[in-house]
Design a protein around this motif. Structure first.
Motif, mmCIF file in Angstrom:
data_model
loop_
_atom_site.group_PDB
_atom_site.id
_atom_site.type_symbol
_atom_site.label_atom_id
_atom_site.label_comp_id
_atom_site.label_asym_id
_atom_site.label_seq_id
_atom_site.Cartn_x
_atom_site.Cartn_y
_atom_site.Cartn_z
ATOM 1 N N GLN A 192 0.840 -1.202 0.000
ATOM 2 C CA GLN A 192 0.000 0.000 0.000
ATOM 3 C C GLN A 192 0.874 1.251 0.000
ATOM 4 O O GLN A 192 0.599 2.220 -0.714
ATOM 5 N N TYR A 193 1.925 1.235 0.788
ATOM 6 C CA TYR A 193 2.856 2.364 0.828
ATOM 7 C C TYR A 193 3.473 2.577 -0.554
ATOM 8 O O TYR A 193 3.586 3.716 -1.030
ATOM 9 N N HIS A 194 3.893 1.499 -1.203
ATOM 10 C CA HIS A 194 4.495 1.617 -2.532
ATOM 11 C C HIS A 194 3.513 2.241 -3.518
ATOM 12 O O HIS A 194 3.876 3.127 -4.308
ATOM 13 N N ARG A 195 2.265 1.793 -3.485
ATOM 14 C CA ARG A 195 1.272 2.365 -4.402
ATOM 15 C C ARG A 195 1.101 3.856 -4.165
ATOM 16 O O ARG A 195 1.014 4.653 -5.091
ATOM 17 N N GLN A 196 0.998 4.228 -2.904
ATOM 18 C CA GLN A 196 0.739 5.620 -2.568
ATOM 19 C C GLN A 196 1.886 6.535 -2.975
ATOM 20 O O GLN A 196 1.659 7.688 -3.346
ATOM 21 N N HIS A 197 3.098 6.035 -2.929
ATOM 22 C CA HIS A 197 4.251 6.901 -3.138
ATOM 23 C C HIS A 197 4.952 6.700 -4.467
ATOM 24 O O HIS A 197 5.908 7.419 -4.767
ATOM 25 N N HIS A 198 4.490 5.752 -5.263
ATOM 26 C CA HIS A 198 5.134 5.537 -6.556
ATOM 27 C C HIS A 198 4.131 5.518 -7.699
ATOM 28 O O HIS A 198 4.420 5.004 -8.774
ATOM 29 N N THR A 199 2.972 6.049 -7.477
ATOM 30 C CA THR A 199 1.958 6.148 -8.529
ATOM 31 C C THR A 199 1.817 7.601 -8.928
ATOM 32 O O THR A 199 1.503 8.448 -8.099
ATOM 33 N N LEU A 200 2.061 7.899 -10.202
ATOM 34 C CA LEU A 200 2.010 9.284 -10.661
ATOM 35 C C LEU A 200 0.641 9.686 -11.175
ATOM 36 O O LEU A 200 0.428 10.823 -11.560
ATOM 37 N N GLY A 201 -0.317 8.746 -11.224
ATOM 38 C CA GLY A 201 -1.673 9.136 -11.577
ATOM 39 C C GLY A 201 -2.305 9.842 -10.391
ATOM 40 O O GLY A 201 -2.675 9.219 -9.413
ATOM 41 N N HIS A 202 -2.455 11.155 -10.466
ATOM 42 C CA HIS A 202 -2.787 11.936 -9.278
ATOM 43 C C HIS A 202 -4.169 11.636 -8.710
ATOM 44 O O HIS A 202 -4.372 11.646 -7.510
ATOM 45 N N ARG A 203 -5.143 11.358 -9.568
ATOM 46 C CA ARG A 203 -6.478 11.094 -9.036
ATOM 47 C C ARG A 203 -6.463 9.826 -8.203
ATOM 48 O O ARG A 203 -7.008 9.767 -7.109
ATOM 49 N N ARG A 204 -5.820 8.836 -8.715
ATOM 50 C CA ARG A 204 -5.722 7.573 -7.966
ATOM 51 C C ARG A 204 -4.942 7.798 -6.675
ATOM 52 O O ARG A 204 -5.312 7.301 -5.614
ATOM 53 N N LEU A 205 -3.865 8.557 -6.763
ATOM 54 C CA LEU A 205 -3.039 8.805 -5.588
ATOM 55 C C LEU A 205 -3.836 9.524 -4.515
ATOM 56 O O LEU A 205 -3.788 9.168 -3.342
ATOM 57 N N HIS A 206 -4.580 10.551 -4.906
ATOM 58 C CA HIS A 206 -5.379 11.302 -3.935
ATOM 59 C C HIS A 206 -6.391 10.399 -3.244
ATOM 60 O O HIS A 206 -6.609 10.498 -2.036
ATOM 61 N N ASP A 207 -7.028 9.491 -4.024
ATOM 62 C CA ASP A 207 -8.019 8.605 -3.429
ATOM 63 C C ASP A 207 -7.386 7.753 -2.330
ATOM 64 O O ASP A 207 -7.974 7.541 -1.269
ATOM 65 N N GLU A 208 -6.165 7.269 -2.586
ATOM 66 C CA GLU A 208 -5.536 6.391 -1.612
ATOM 67 C C GLU A 208 -5.029 7.169 -0.407
ATOM 68 O O GLU A 208 -5.087 6.697 0.720
ATOM 69 N N LEU A 209 -4.519 8.367 -0.627
ATOM 70 C CA LEU A 209 -4.014 9.156 0.486
ATOM 71 C C LEU A 209 -5.151 9.648 1.367
ATOM 72 O O LEU A 209 -4.984 9.827 2.570
ATOM 73 N N ASP A 210 -6.277 9.942 0.766
ATOM 74 C CA ASP A 210 -7.423 10.400 1.546
ATOM 75 C C ASP A 210 -7.988 9.254 2.391
ATOM 76 O O ASP A 210 -8.520 9.473 3.447
#
Length: 552
Positions: free
Chosen positions: A534-552
């Motif tokens: 999960q950490y890897h996805r959150q910090h190594h995904t450059l698709g911002h919409r997807r990233l925001h969803d996971e960080l939120d």
């Protein structure tokens, strides 16, 4: 792109250097003469002398405003209005007032309200209007300001449709910022116009000049000027770029690596000095180089981004983009498409070294007290994304110093775990991994890649594979050195995983981030902590919409 027509353009340069009730500003007289001379130079613009009016030490409203009225009546192409001197802020109306010789801080009617100037500008039929205000309108020395930011207040109140407005925040003292000939802000403008800006087009746009002046003042620790523009006024060309044809050409071999004769620890007093030495060529940008050429050539670390972390021989460097140009606050997500960020990502792939320069605004343990220090060569080891201090997503890079024999600036190192000699491998400065864990994991999978199942074998039956920590052991990730945080991969999928080109879902499906489609399921023969993937996805995904969803 061409310059404004000098025959149908006008400039009014107003300045008050002598006062009966306020402190004198002798540098203002130098400002007026230097700007007038530069605008009239045929190799810069060529404004006729009769079209450039200097109003020095106006003693009355008429003396200041009549020349401006005349110029706004005559200007058809471009109208330039410049004022330097004390600025007063009305304590009740919070309006800006430009001062005359007899102006007094307690008698606002003895100065000229900027609104009077703005009214004349609005009445002008000039196609383009440029306003430059270099005055101590902040009023801090006069005790006039409240809690509201004076820079924003003045810049907002001074807007005129179709105009490019520059406002200086600094008080005009003759020795401010080491510029004893000119005031600080105007001095930067004069320098850039007179010397030109390397690696910029033949004609300099207003925005280019302003941004370079702003960055120079910020680097010197001086108040940062503001700007406002409308109707694409930022793209107004003002003068020819004197550095365009004469700028130094560098050989390709000099783009990367050390510069001959420049040792680590060398101090430079300005960005111009860095450029002249070839250490860092841009006068404004913090990242030099392009992905097309092979990656970043050099970077400047000067505390401009709040998310930067400097550990001496390791630097967590925040990428470029997304900041408000006036406040420096991060207001937008950063993008891997930005040329500077793309260059640093390419540096990971090519392995080419990056020259690191620290500015005085960075971590005081490693940065010089003034100017810039060249601190040697670093490699770009990794990159990731995270929610920045200000909210929007930033891209960060881990840079590690190359041991080239030069002195290192280091912090105390702490091993990721205590290991006996011979069993530990240094994977980053001060960060060690247990070789036995990697060997054991490869044996579990018989050297097969957990993504594609490929087994690489050389003559003689020797098999080999790569292991990777899902959450990095180094700063700022601080993952554990354990098999629950490791994968066994072929070199191809190791690199794709490292760069975020593939990610792993909680159900262990592997996703190709170039199209978002699954490419299979991860082979599992050992326990993996889902928190790490999960950490890897959150910090190594450059698709911002997807990233925001996971960080939120």
């Amino acid at each position: 792109m061409t310059l404004p027509d000098p025959l149908t353009s006008r400039a009014v340069l107003i300045g008050t250097s002598e006062y009966n009730y306020l402190s004198s500003l002798p540098a203002v007289a130098n400002n007026l003469q230097a700007l007038s001379d530069l605008l009239q130079r045929s190799d810069l613009w060529g404004l006729p002398a009769e079209h450039c009016t200097i109003v020095h030490n106006p003693a009355s409203v008429d003396a200041m405003m009549d020349p401006l009225w005349q110029a706004r009546e005559e200007a058809k192409d471009t109208l330039i209005v410049y004022f330097a001197g004390h600025g007063l802020m009305h304590t009740v109306e919070s309006d800006l007032y430009l001062t005359l010789v007899d102006s007094h801080k307690d008698r606002m009617y003895s100065a000229v309200a900027y609104d009077t100037v703005r009214t004349e500008l609005r009445a002008s039929f000039a196609r383009r209007k440029i306003v430059i205000l270099d005055c101590c309108y902040s009023g801090l020395a006069l005790g006039l300001m409240g809690a509201e930011d004076p820079t924003e207040r003045v810049a907002n109140s001074a807007r005129v449709t179709g105009t490019y407005l520059m406002t200086a925040t600094a008080e005009n003292k003759t020795a401010l910022g080491g510029l004893d000939t000119y005031t600080a802000f105007t001095g930067e403008l004069i320098h850039l116009i007179r010397e030109g800006i390397p690696e910029q087009p033949e004609f300099l746009e207003l925005d280019t000049i302003f941004k370079h002046a702003r960055e120079s003042l910020r680097d010197k620790g001086l108040p940062v000027p503001q700007k406002r523009e409308s109707n694409f006024a930022a793209h107004i060309t003002l003068v020819r770029n004197r550095a365009h044809k004469s700028q130094k050409r560098f050989k390709v071999k000099e783009f990367y690596g050390p510069i001959e004769g420049i040792r680590s620890g060398t101090i430079f007093d300005s960005r111009r000095a860095l450029h002249n030495a070839g250490v860092h060529r841009p006068l404004q940008a913090g990242i030099c180089g392009t992905a097309e050429r092979g990656g970043a050539e050099s970077i400047v670390v000067s505390g401009g981004y709040k998310d930067d972390e400097d550990y001496g021989d390791v630097i967590i460097y925040t990428g470029h983009g997304g900041r408000d140009p006036n406040t420096g606050v991060q207001v937008m997500d950063q993008s891997a498409d930005d040329s500077g960020n793309a260059a640093l990502i390419k540096s990971i792939m090519t392995g080419l070294p990056v020259r690191v320069i620290r500015g005085s605004g960075g971590n005081e343990r490693f940065s010089p007290p003034t100017g810039y220090s060249y601190d040697g060569l670093f490699t770009v080891a990794d990159y990731w994304t995270k929610r920045g201090v200000d909210g929007p997503t930033v891209i960060q890079f881990r840079l590690e110093q190359i041991d080239d024999g030069s002195p290192k600036k280091t912090t105390a190192h702490h091993l990721s775990r205590k290991l006996p000699p011979g069993r530990r491998e240094e994977i980053a400065p001060g960060v060690y991994a247990d070789r036995l864990l990697a060997t054991e994991l490869k044996q579990v999978y018989n050297h097969a890649c957990q993504v594609c199942g490929t087994v690489l074998e050389v003559p003689g039956g020797l098999r080999f594979a790569a292991t990777v920590h899902i959450r990095g052991l180094e700063q700022p990730h601080l993952g554990p050195d354990s098999k629950a945080n490791m994968l066994c991969l072929c070199p191809n999928h190791r690199d794709l995983f490292k760069y975020g080109a593939i990610t792993i879902e909680d159900d262990f499906s592997v996703i190709d981030q170039t199209d978002g489609e699954p490419i299979g399921r991860l082979m599992l023969k050992h326990d993996i902590d889902r928190g790490h993937i999960q950490y890897h996805r959150q910090h190594h995904t450059l698709g911002h919409r997807r990233l925001h969803d996971e960080l939120d």
